[in-house]
Design an enzyme around this catalytic site. Structure first.
Site, PDB file in Angstrom:
ATOM      1  N   CYS A 195      13.950   1.294 -13.555  1.00 24.94           N
ATOM      2  CA  CYS A 195      14.660   1.712 -12.296  1.00 24.94           C
ATOM      3  C   CYS A 195      15.814   0.757 -11.977  1.00 24.94           C
ATOM      4  CB  CYS A 195      13.664   1.786 -10.981  1.00 24.94           C
ATOM      5  SG  CYS A 195      14.231   2.402  -9.434  1.00 24.94           S
ATOM      6  N   TYR A 240       7.169  -3.214  -3.339  1.00 20.67           N
ATOM      7  CA  TYR A 240       5.633  -2.769  -3.587  1.00 20.67           C
ATOM      8  C   TYR A 240       5.536  -1.623  -4.491  1.00 20.67           C
ATOM      9  CZ  TYR A 240       8.313   0.826  -0.681  1.00 20.67           C
ATOM     10  OH  TYR A 240       9.192   1.641  -0.089  1.00 20.67           O
ATOM     11  N   CYS A 245      -2.948  17.290  -2.651  1.00 19.35           N
ATOM     12  CA  CYS A 245      -4.044  17.128  -3.691  1.00 19.35           C
ATOM     13  C   CYS A 245      -5.117  16.051  -3.212  1.00 19.35           C
ATOM     14  CB  CYS A 245      -3.626  16.426  -5.088  1.00 19.35           C
ATOM     15  SG  CYS A 245      -2.534  14.989  -5.037  1.00 19.35           S
ATOM     16  N   ASP A 288      -0.322  10.918 -11.899  1.00 23.81           N
ATOM     17  CA  ASP A 288       1.005   9.871 -11.598  1.00 23.81           C
ATOM     18  C   ASP A 288       0.094   8.560 -11.211  1.00 23.81           C
ATOM     19  OD1 ASP A 288       3.547   8.885 -11.169  1.00 23.81           O
ATOM     20  OD2 ASP A 288       3.241   9.472  -8.997  1.00 23.81           O
ATOM     21  N   CYS A 331     -19.275   9.450   3.048  1.00 20.88           N
ATOM     22  CA  CYS A 331     -18.307  10.153   3.114  1.00 20.88           C
ATOM     23  C   CYS A 331     -18.762  11.743   3.099  1.00 20.88           C
ATOM     24  CB  CYS A 331     -17.275  10.319   1.776  1.00 20.88           C
ATOM     25  SG  CYS A 331     -16.556   8.899   1.837  1.00 20.88           S
ATOM     26  N   CYS A 385     -19.668  12.541   6.674  1.00 21.58           N
ATOM     27  CA  CYS A 385     -18.691  12.449   7.796  1.00 21.58           C
ATOM     28  C   CYS A 385     -18.221  13.650   8.365  1.00 21.58           C
ATOM     29  CB  CYS A 385     -17.273  11.923   6.993  1.00 21.58           C
ATOM     30  SG  CYS A 385     -16.140  11.678   8.149  1.00 21.58           S
ATOM     31  N   CYS A 410     -10.473  15.456   4.993  1.00 21.07           N
ATOM     32  CA  CYS A 410      -9.986  14.216   4.022  1.00 21.07           C
ATOM     33  C   CYS A 410     -10.385  14.355   2.539  1.00 21.07           C
ATOM     34  CB  CYS A 410     -10.661  12.989   4.954  1.00 21.07           C
ATOM     35  SG  CYS A 410     -10.439  11.593   3.908  1.00 21.07           S
ATOM     36  N   CYS A 428      -9.939   4.615   5.004  1.00 18.88           N
ATOM     37  CA  CYS A 428     -11.051   5.582   5.449  1.00 18.88           C
ATOM     38  C   CYS A 428     -11.052   5.309   7.169  1.00 18.88           C
ATOM     39  CB  CYS A 428     -12.548   5.143   5.135  1.00 18.88           C
ATOM     40  SG  CYS A 428     -13.834   5.948   5.945  1.00 18.88           S
TER      41      CYS A 428
END
Length: 484
Positions: A44, A50, A292, A314, A355, A358, A364, A387
């Site tokens: 890049c 980050y 996704c 990715d 989870c 939940c 989520c 979370c």
């Protein structure tokens, strides 16, 4: 840094390494799938502090980081041949994909036409930092109906905190020049904004800038969760801590809530925020959220490196998740393999009991597995770092989401919810005035008004001190540190 003891959950790794030949075992037969192709690999022209993907240069240390015409043709041909639906998405990312030059993408379009099936159409997309766009680029993008994602982290003082070049200089002015070129030529675009430790404290400033000054009506908010080791060094999938640049869980929740409250009262139907659109779909009980990370399972979005190596995702461009190479295997077979199917199912099957129990799991679904490096209150691994923030957000939006979905199911526009909320707000404000500062808050909290909804609003502070590391380009990682 924030983190816990080194215990984690990840999808089952693929055991194949580059160069090994192994025929994939078909496990499912998707009619279509999404490939994020990286023709320059991790290379890049910027050095965003980050950006975890810059570290992926280590996977190909002797490479030119330039997709050959042979790999390009093989990729386009296999993508088309393996699709059994009439529209094929051809998506480019990086690194910075415009470094390949226009001729590369002209050849890509030629290969699309060469291998196109009868009745098939193409949806060309590209994610770019926008700094290298020119009139010639934009004319090409417009001609071929590209959808461009351009990365902007808010107004200049927030964008330039981490989106810098290799010399540490801010990129805002060049990015905005690129955005104005897209607008000048009528190129369809949306804006991708990462939410990090700096701009995470300025949700309304960011949102209003994107809406009013950048002029977009479609935006994505992507949380920065940069995993590091105990020394603060990048460790990607093996890191058990979050870097100082990462958005904090409660901070991300507050960011989404503030933006949502602005959007749901003013902009429903005219501004589209990807996270909110996905939430509406999940509240309506649709088969897919469109994202996704908020679906129950995944596995239909793979990543193609410049060499032809295909990875499970990715965010899992890592040797443990290498599916194969399109020079040795057909891409459709790799996507349909048992290995990739298991990867996608693990998003659901790897959830901890915390989870599963939940009340907002439907919204989520544990978010992205790459962020599941915390432990639950019961000590079970696999809790998502974000979370707490997502829980706060999804609980906060429940009532207005029900208004939106009720309107849509009745055949009315979602924007009708804005009028209903305004009426409710007016009624609540009247109840507050009637109760007085020392009376019980009409929200039912049991607290006095002055201690609850009568507290003075907290305004965003543009002059708050910035954390360490702002304006420093990401250094090259010399070696990978693997936790044992």
């Amino acid at each position: 840094m924030s983190g816990v003891e080194p215990t984690t959950w990840l999808p089952h790794p693929t055991t194949r390494r580059r160069g090994e030949k192994e025929l994939p075992t078909p496990a499912w037969s998707p009619a279509g799938y999404h490939v994020l192709s990286k023709p320059t690999g991790a290379i890049c022209n910027l050095g965003c502090s980050y950006c975890f993907f810059l570290d992926k240069e280590l996977l190909y240390q002797d490479s030119r980081f330039h997709m050959s015409d042979e790999v390009l043709e093989r990729y386009i041909r296999q993508l088309i041949e393996s699709h059994r639906i009439p529209q094929v998405t051809v998506a480019w990312q990086g690194g910075e994909p415009t470094l390949m030059g226009l001729d590369f993408y002209r050849r890509a379009v030629e290969f699309q036409e060469q291998y196109r099936k009868p009745g098939m159409s193409f949806h060309n997309t590209m994610q770019t930092n926008g700094t290298l766009l020119t009139d010639e680029w934009c004319e090409f993008l417009k001609e071929h109906d590209y959808l461009i994602g351009i990365s902007i982290d808010g107004p200049g003082h927030l964008h330039d905190a981490y989106r810098v070049n290799k010399r540490g200089e801010g990129s805002f002015d060049k990015v905005m020049r690129g955005l104005r070129l897209l607008q000048k030529h009528g190129v369809e675009y949306n804006i991708l904004t990462t939410v990090n430790r700096v701009n995470g404290d300025h949700p309304l400033e960011v949102y209003r800038f994107l809406r009013d000054e950048a002029g977009t009506d479609w935006m994505q908010f992507i949380p920065i969760v940069e995993r590091v080791d105990e020394h603060g060094e990048p460790a990607h999938l093996r890191g058990m801590y979050a870097s100082e640049r990462s958005v904090q869980p409660d901070q991300f929740g507050r960011f989404l809530i503030a933006v949502y409250d602005e959007w749901v009262r003013n902009d429903v139907g005219r501004v589209y925020v990807q996270t909110f659109e996905a939430a509406v779909r999940n509240w309506m009980g649709l088969e897919s959220s469109g994202m996704c990370v908020f679906n129950e399972t995944c596995g239909l979005a793979v990543a193609l490196e410049h060499t032809g190596d295909l990875y499970s995702c990715d965010h899992f461009v890592d040797e443990d998740f290498l599916l194969g190479n399109v020079s040795d295997s057909e891409m459709g077979d790799l996507v349909a393999s048992e290995r990739q199917h298991r990867f996608g199912q693990d998003k659901r099957d790897g959830l901890p009991q915390y989870c599963l129990d939940c009340d907002v799991r439907f919204a989520c679904h544990g978010e992205c597995p790459k962020n599941r490096f915390l432990v639950t209150p019961d000590g079970e691994p696999g809790l998502n770092y974000l979370c707490a923030g997502f829980k706060d957000f999804f609980h906060h939006v429940d009532q207005p989401m029900k208004l939106i979905t009720t309107a849509m199911k009745s055949g009315r526009p979602a924007s009708d919810a804005m009028d209903m909320l305004r009426r409710e707000d007016a009624e609540f404000a009247a109840a507050l005035r009637k109760a007085g500062r020392n009376g019980p808050c009409p929200c039912g909290s049991g607290r006095k008004v002055k201690q609850c909804h009568g507290k003075p609003a907290v305004h965003e502070d543009r002059h708050a001190p910035l954390p360490a590391g702002v304006g420093i380009p990401r250094p090259k990682v010399r070696k990978q540190r693997r936790s044992l």
